[in-house]
Design an enzyme around this catalytic site. Sequence first.
Site, mmCIF file in Angstrom:
data_model
loop_
_atom_site.group_PDB
_atom_site.id
_atom_site.type_symbol
_atom_site.label_atom_id
_atom_site.label_comp_id
_atom_site.label_asym_id
_atom_site.label_seq_id
_atom_site.Cartn_x
_atom_site.Cartn_y
_atom_site.Cartn_z
ATOM 1 N N TYR A 7 0.823 -1.227 0.000
ATOM 2 C CA TYR A 7 0.000 0.000 0.000
ATOM 3 C C TYR A 7 0.848 1.265 0.000
ATOM 4 O O TYR A 7 0.295 2.371 -0.032
ATOM 5 C CB TYR A 7 -0.917 0.026 1.241
ATOM 6 N N GLU A 82 11.714 -3.746 5.726
ATOM 7 C CA GLU A 82 10.685 -3.078 6.540
ATOM 8 C C GLU A 82 11.015 -3.136 8.028
ATOM 9 O O GLU A 82 10.217 -2.723 8.862
ATOM 10 C CB GLU A 82 9.304 -3.677 6.267
HETATM 11 N N1 PCA Z 1 6.357 -0.215 2.262
HETATM 12 C C1 PCA Z 1 5.350 -1.195 2.481
HETATM 13 C C2 PCA Z 1 4.729 -0.785 3.773
HETATM 14 C C3 PCA Z 1 4.825 0.692 3.742
HETATM 15 C C4 PCA Z 1 5.922 0.958 2.780
HETATM 16 O O1 PCA Z 1 6.325 2.025 2.429
HETATM 17 C C5 PCA Z 1 4.325 -1.114 1.374
HETATM 18 O O2 PCA Z 1 4.552 -0.405 0.385
HETATM 19 O O3 PCA Z 1 3.270 -1.752 1.487
#
Ligand code: PCA
Length: 152
Positions: A7, A82
């Site tokens: 997202y 992440e």
């Molecule tokens: N990366 C992951 C979580 C938030 C982000 O910037 C994503 O794009 O879903």
Amino acid sequence: MAQIFIYGTLKRGQPNHFRMLDKSVGAAQLLASVVTTERFPLVIASEYNIPFLLNLPGQGHRVHGELYRVDKPLLHFLDDFEDIPRMYQRTPVTLKVKEWLGQPDDEEMSVAGSIIEAFVYSTTTYQPDWPSLPHHENYDSQGDHGFRYKRR
Ligand code: PCA
């Protein structure tokens, strides 16, 4: 193989999408454009303007994004990227398919409106003021909000 809901900055057109495409790391396949069945607060926070889906179902908007099938090496790379479990946690989420863009695992699923389970990088480890930040429903680092993503 795992299904993952993207997202934020990993979406197509966003500043970290290239990480999904690095074949030397692993393989990702775009399956569908999707929206969460539940509402979540999607906020832009920290000094780096990072998007965070707060694990507070029932608040905010139904969040729009992309469903990918990823292999184990890429999933592990993304978990590292992440900063799991410190910055995000990887949790299950239920999604509704807006449009299929790839081949689903189960042929019978290949209609708009299918309900799909996937992982999402959400967080419960946020600052007390984050839930009251503006809630977004479809993240764009270049959006009107003006909070451009800063690479660390
Ligand atoms: N990366 C992951 C979580 C938030 C982000 O910037 C994503 O794009 O879903």
